[in-house]
Design an enzyme around this catalytic site. Structure first.
Site, PDB file in Angstrom:
ATOM      1  N   ALA A  33       0.828  -1.223   0.000  1.00 49.66           N
ATOM      2  CA  ALA A  33       0.000   0.000   0.000  1.00 49.66           C
ATOM      3  C   ALA A  33       0.859   1.268   0.000  1.00 49.66           C
ATOM      4  O   ALA A  33       0.411   2.313  -0.439  1.00 49.66           O
ATOM      5  CB  ALA A  33      -0.918  -0.009   1.211  1.00 49.66           C
ATOM      6  N   LYS A 105     -23.781  -6.018  -0.995  1.00 52.33           N
ATOM      7  CA  LYS A 105     -24.335  -6.166  -2.361  1.00 52.33           C
ATOM      8  C   LYS A 105     -25.771  -5.694  -2.453  1.00 52.33           C
ATOM      9  O   LYS A 105     -26.195  -5.149  -3.468  1.00 52.33           O
ATOM     10  CB  LYS A 105     -24.237  -7.614  -2.848  1.00 52.33           C
ATOM     11  CG  LYS A 105     -24.855  -8.614  -1.892  1.00 52.33           C
ATOM     12  CD  LYS A 105     -23.826  -9.572  -1.411  1.00 52.33           C
ATOM     13  CE  LYS A 105     -23.988  -9.835   0.048  1.00 52.33           C
ATOM     14  NZ  LYS A 105     -22.798 -10.409   0.642  1.00 52.33           N
ATOM     15  N   VAL A 132     -19.240  -9.140  -4.173  1.00 46.62           N
ATOM     16  CA  VAL A 132     -19.556 -10.181  -5.162  1.00 46.62           C
ATOM     17  C   VAL A 132     -18.567 -11.337  -5.053  1.00 46.62           C
ATOM     18  O   VAL A 132     -17.364 -11.147  -5.215  1.00 46.62           O
ATOM     19  CB  VAL A 132     -19.530  -9.617  -6.606  1.00 46.62           C
ATOM     20  CG1 VAL A 132     -19.903 -10.694  -7.606  1.00 46.62           C
ATOM     21  CG2 VAL A 132     -20.474  -8.422  -6.740  1.00 46.62           C
ATOM     22  N   GLY A 187     -24.300 -24.063   9.934  1.00 40.39           N
ATOM     23  CA  GLY A 187     -23.926 -22.646   9.898  1.00 40.39           C
ATOM     24  C   GLY A 187     -23.722 -22.107   8.493  1.00 40.39           C
ATOM     25  O   GLY A 187     -23.270 -20.981   8.320  1.00 40.39           O
ATOM     26  N   LYS A 205     -25.783  -9.846  -6.758  1.00 41.64           N
ATOM     27  CA  LYS A 205     -24.407  -9.951  -7.266  1.00 41.64           C
ATOM     28  C   LYS A 205     -24.384  -9.941  -8.797  1.00 41.64           C
ATOM     29  O   LYS A 205     -23.536  -9.281  -9.415  1.00 41.64           O
ATOM     30  CB  LYS A 205     -23.754 -11.219  -6.716  1.00 41.64           C
ATOM     31  CG  LYS A 205     -23.596 -11.187  -5.188  1.00 41.64           C
ATOM     32  CD  LYS A 205     -23.277 -12.571  -4.629  1.00 41.64           C
ATOM     33  CE  LYS A 205     -23.191 -12.557  -3.110  1.00 41.64           C
ATOM     34  NZ  LYS A 205     -23.163 -13.909  -2.532  1.00 41.64           N
TER      35      LYS A 205
END
Ligand code: HSE
Length: 435
Positions: A33, A105, A132, A187, A205
């Site tokens: 970065a 989304k 997405v 889950g 999406k």
């Protein structure tokens, strides 16, 4: 190097994963970065939970608005979800000159045009890789990697919950309702799995991908959405006998008349790579005119896979936030004034192949009547299967696969077939794509 300051809204699964991965890979992420990325403030309703995840040195609050208006914050990460308060917070963050990274989304599929216009006006970025297909860098691929191409179509398994359910239905021959319960126990499926099983999550999406692929406004309201709740295990079995798998696909296709945008259970040839994407995994197939078919595969949900996408966006924004907004990658891949309002085709105008299952009386002439009706609608048969009736059984199943036709022709044919005395009950219709 002065760190860039991030404010996190919502510290559930993905927020926790974002913390963990940022910390674990801090050194490499900083080298990429150009400066450290630091989460300096977190808002969550559950302060106890938030404290246990973030430890000390981070401002904790249950007032998310105090973060989006905080002059110290450079980037807001929105992980609250939904279109309620999340929308207000994102717009407020933009108004206050913050860049936004979001995994939401639903928000972007429904309010994206408004949000991107506000961001454009303010000269800030709204990054949404995590929205997405979770960890798969599909937004990056569509928006940048494939920018030489005229994209012809894309088709994706973009909901892990439904893909898990379909895999289990096929493997174990179990009905939908039983597998859903198992998915919830493990889950995979939410307590309220409606958006997943009704295809709405996949449609959100697909809507975003269609916009980026074709340079059209985001139009979730024009998407055709059909989930997997009515899918019968018998159809999965018959499809398999004919060499197909059934997947919930999000499809966006460019046609001369407009754009198809649809989500529905789809038969695809078992030999295709994408047909073999099992369990909760995601995959997106994109066809470009220059590159041909490309396939992207990976985890579409989960703490660290989704954090991977959130952090990639944080790195992008950190690298670019001092750049001239005119020279950044446009939110929807095409320059905002070049987004064109091509018609989105209603489902009746969609062109696809079909799988039909009919319950019929086992007597002479039944098949002839059915094939005549299909021929009258110019529908050509590709393959057929008739289950041998059990001893003493007077009815049986006929399965028909067709070549390409327009949906409204199939609607007419099905209505006529259902009117035949020899056909008992409703015709089961599934769409089929050879990809
Ligand atoms: N509920 C989604 C799925 C994950 O099952 O794939 C988040 O979009």
């Amino acid at each position: 190097m002065k760190p860039i300051n991030v404010g996190l809204l919502g510290i559930g699964t993905v927020g926790g994963g974002t913390f963990t991965v940022l910390k674990r890979n801090e050194e490499e992420i900083t080298r990429r970065a150009g400066r450290p990325i630091r989460i300096t403030a977190v808002a969550d309703k559950n302060l106890e939970l938030a404290k246990s995840i973030v430890g000390s040195g981070v401002r904790l609050t249950d007032d998310a608005f105090s973060i989006v208006t905080d002059p110290e914050i450079d980037i807001v990460v929105e992980l609250i979800g939904g279109y309620g308060v999340a929308k207000e917070l994102v717009l407020k963050a933009i108004e206050n000159g913050k860049h936004v990274v979001t995994a939401n989304k639903a928000l972007l599929a429904v309010h994206g045009n408004e949000i991107f216009a506000a961001a454009q006006k303010k000269g800030v970025m709204v990054a949404f890789e995590a929205a997405v297909a979770g960890g798969i860098p599909i937004i990056k691929a569509l928006r940048e990697g494939l920018s030489a191409n005229r994209i012809q179509w894309l088709a994706g398994i973009i909901n892990g919950t439904t893909n898990f359910i379909l895999s289990e239905m096929r493997d174990k021959g179990l009905p939908f309702a039983d597998v859903l319960k198992e998915a919830q126990r493990l889950g995979y499926a939410e307590a309220d799995p409606t958006f997943d099983i009704e295809g709405v999550d996949a449609a959100h999406k697909a809507t975003l991908m269609a916009s980026i692929a074709f340079g059209v406004p985001i139009q979730f309201d024009k998407a055709y959405v059909e989930g997997i709740t009515k899918l019968d295990a018998a159809d999965i079995k018959y499809a398999e006998q004919l060499g197909y798998r059934i997947k919930l696909l999000g499809i966006a296709r460019r046609r001369p008349q407009g754009i198809e945008l649809r989500v529905h259970p789809t038969l695809i040839p078992a030999k295709r790579l994408i047909a073999n994407v099992e369990g909760a995994m995601n995959a997106v197939l994109v066809q470009g005119d220059a590159v041909g078919a490309t396939l992207y595969y990976g985890k579409g949900a989960g703490a660290e896979p989704t954090a991977s996408a959130v952090i990639a966006d944080l790195v992008d924004v950190t690298r670019l936030h001092t750049s001239d907004p005119e020279h950044r990658v446009p939110h929807l891949a095409f320059q905002p004034d070049q987004i064109t309002d091509v018609p989105m085709l209603p489902i009746e105008e969609v062109e696809t192949s079909y799988y039909l299952r009919l319950r019929v009386l086992d007597r002479p002439g039944v098949l002839a009547d059915i094939t005549r009706i299909l021929a009258d609608q110019s529908i050509s048969i590709d393959a057929m299967l008739q289950r041998e009736p059990e001893e003493g059984e007077s009815q049986t199943d006929i399965i028909i696969l067709t070549h390409l036709t327009i949906e409204k022709n199939m609607d007419t044919a099905i209505a006529k077939i259902e009117n035949l005395d020899s056909v008992t009950g409703k015709v089961t219709r599934l769409r089929l794509e050879n990809l």
